[in-house]
Design an enzyme around this catalytic site. Structure first.
Site, short mmCIF file in Angstrom:
data_model
loop_
_atom_site.label_atom_id
_atom_site.label_comp_id
_atom_site.label_asym_id
_atom_site.label_seq_id
_atom_site.Cartn_x
_atom_site.Cartn_y
_atom_site.Cartn_z
CD GLU A 1 -1.70 -2.34 1.72
OE1 GLU A 1 -0.52 -2.55 2.04
OE2 GLU A 1 -2.61 -3.21 1.84
CG PHE B 1 -9.58 -9.88 11.10
CD1 PHE B 1 -8.35 -10.30 11.58
CD2 PHE B 1 -9.79 -9.89 9.72
CE1 PHE B 1 -7.34 -10.70 10.71
CE2 PHE B 1 -8.80 -10.30 8.85
CZ PHE B 1 -7.57 -10.71 9.34
CD GLN B 2 -6.96 -7.49 7.56
OE1 GLN B 2 -7.83 -7.28 6.71
NE2 GLN B 2 -5.76 -7.94 7.25
CE LYS C 1 -16.78 -7.26 2.78
NZ LYS C 1 -16.12 -8.52 3.21
CG MET D 1 21.88 14.00 4.59
SD MET D 1 23.08 15.05 3.75
CE MET D 1 22.21 15.39 2.21
#
Length: 555
Positions: free
Chosen positions: A50, A112-113, A162, A470
């Protein structure tokens, strides 16, 4: 006509001209992907993470000037967008992120999630939504796109449970009415007239141009004002490309790793015309010493930026293109010979320079110069973050805007390669070159699979010094070479990794191999990874230490 929430999302995007989306499916956004299945109106690019998807959407937006759109599922899918949202927010990139969420009745149950992505992203988005009523889905989509793309652009997140994606509602056309959101585009006439008077009477003016020049497509107006008034221009990292590198009055990047002559010009100017720039600490060092003898005009679409860091004598809230257009038309044409001659002398006396190597070791600056020689500015350059980013900013020759893409405000390692994917998807007519370091590249290296799958002809210029360069430079200069955990050790075989993804790889270890390798890469139809093994402890110079001023510059 009735549609379910998922279909309303897709149709809203199409209605607003979106034809490309980057994303990654999961359990909580299955209805959105089902609505997308077989749809001819939107091209979806499946990345391998993602974070890669949102950086690709970001790169697409920066390269094209269009809206970037990304899909992700709930929980870890959504939180994997957080870095990309913060990155887009800091650099004012128009982007809409649409995340799936657990069903409404399960929100708050540690399902969940499940993650409160709405709450998590409040400080790093321009606006965000949690959709609880499918009948508002169409209106929210219209508002989100409007907010992301107008005023000071920025990312907007829409979190869609959902069950809302599955529910149906009437879908039509929606007018955006946001009484509390009215960006001021025109600027105040009295303040603009005051600015014109200040420019006409200034002896040593300097334009300090930021990324707002590119965002508002004010390049023509910037160049017009500079040429008409013989006004030197210094650029922020975000503004590189907004004025051709070869323009006499272009002094290049200002600030910590800017040119010495750009910083001298700011120190000695009597009028600083800041446009679409936010006085970042990497530019100003100690703000009290930045343009300390100058009157300041600050033009910005975001009123919150004006006076935030520096006291401003003439504030103008408005769109850079609109305001600069008026100013460029009305200011007097002036030669300013003495000031221009002084600037020319500074450019001659203090050029960018580095110690050229013998024939055994490649200098990173040499690689960038070879890219210039071969490509002649006809490409989109996308960088990661670190030393290579600053060498690219210093040495690349640019001809037009939207051809230098980099993570400025957040400084996101791992941004460059997936952003290159977005850039080449958005601008297939241009050669896209990703300039990266071995530290940055390994943060999103899996996106080579995306590039290989879609046959994207990105050319990766990997400046490989085996260090987090750096940070190592700071440890060398300020901590007595105490290289605490910045040595990456022996480099992996990037050529074999590239070949594992089905991509061509070339290792370059000698200076005389540099230019032929770049030429060879450009002739190849697909993606090429060029692994340049460079001098390990080369530093980016000049450098003004953090919080310092031109008096403390290191060369």
């Amino acid at each position: 006509m009735k549609k379910n929430g998922a279909s309303i999302i897709i149709e809203s995007l199409i209605q607003n001209g979106v034809n490309t989306v980057f994303g990654y499916p999961g359990g909580a956004n299955i209805p959105i992907y089902d609505a997308l299945y077989g749809h001819q109106g939107i091209r979806h690019i499946l990345t391998r993470h993602e974070q890669g998807a949102i950086h690709a959407a970001d790169g697409f937006a920066r390269a094209t000037g269009k809206l970037g759109v990304v899909f992700a599922t709930s929980g870890p899918g959504a939180t994997n967008l957080v870095t990309g949202l913060a990155n887009a927010y800091m650099d004012s990139v128009p982007l809409v992120a649409i995340t799936g969420q657990v069903p409404t009745h399960m929100i708050g149950n540690d399902s969940f999630q499940e993650a409160d992505i709405y709450g998590i992203t409040v400080p790093i988005t321009k606006y965000n939504y949690l959709v609880k009523d499918v009948s508002k889905m169409g209106q929210i989509m219209a508002e989100a796109i409007h907010i992301a793309t107008t005023g000071r652009p920025g990312p907007v997140l829409i979190d869609v449970p959902k069950d809302i994606q599955d529910m149906s509602a009437v879908y039509g056309k929606y007018d955006v009415r946001l009484p509390s959101y009215k960006p001021n585009v025109k600027g105040n006439t009295m303040q603009i007239n005051e600015a014109i008077k200040a420019i006409d009477t200034a002896r040593r003016p300097v334009i300090y141009a930021g990324g707002g020049i590119i965002t508002s497509s004010a390049v023509k107006e910037l160049v017009s004002l500079s040429r008409k008034g013989n006004i030197p221009v210094v650029l922020t990292l975000m503004a590189l490309g907004s004025m051709p590198s070869e323009e006499d009055l272009n002094l290049g990047m200002v600030g910590m790793h800017g040119t010495k002559y750009a910083n001298l010009a700011v120190r000695e100017c009597d009028l600083l015309i800041a446009v679409g720039a936010r006085f970042d600490d990497r530019v100003t060092g100690n703000p009290d010493n930045f343009a300390q003898d100058a009157k300041i005009i600050h033009i910005d679409i975001d009123p919150a930026e004006i006076g935030k860091i520096k006291q401003v004598e003439i504030p103008i809230v408005g769109d850079a293109k609109t305001v600069l257009g008026i100013i460029a038309e009305k200011v007097k044409s002036q030669p300013r010979k003495e000031w221009v001659e002084k600037i020319k002398k500074y450019k001659k006396d203090y050029p960018l320079k580095y110690k050229h190597s013998d024939k055994k070791v490649i200098k990173p600056q040499q690689v960038i110069e070879a890219v210039n020689d071969v490509i002649d500015g006809d490409a989109i350059f996308v960088t990661d973050v670190g030393q290579h980013q600053m060498w690219a900013a210093q040495y690349l020759k640019l001809k037009e805007s939207r051809t230098f893409i980099s993570s400025g405000g957040l400084g996101t390692m791992g941004f460059g390669f997936p952003a290159s994917i977005g850039a080449v998807i958005g601008r297939p007519d241009k050669t896209v070159i990703n300039i990266t370091g071995d530290g940055s590249f390994q943060m999103t290296i899996q996106e080579m699979a995306t590039a290989a799958h879609y046959k994207l002809p990105i050319k990766v210029v990997l400046i490989n010094n085996g260090f987090l360069g750096m940070v190592r430079q700071w440890q060398q200069l300020f901590l007595g070479k105490r290289y605490s955990y910045t040595d990456l050790g022996e480099s992996p075989d990037f050529v074999k990794i590239a070949e594992g993804y089905g991509v061509k790889g070339i290792k370059i270890e000698k200076p005389d191999e540099v230019k032929p390798a770049i030429e060879k890469a450009l002739k190849h139809d697909g993606m090429v990874l060029l692994d340049f093994r460079v001098e390990r402890e080369e530093n980016v110079m000049p450098m003004i230490p953090a919080g310092g001023s031109i008096e403390t510059i290191m060369e």
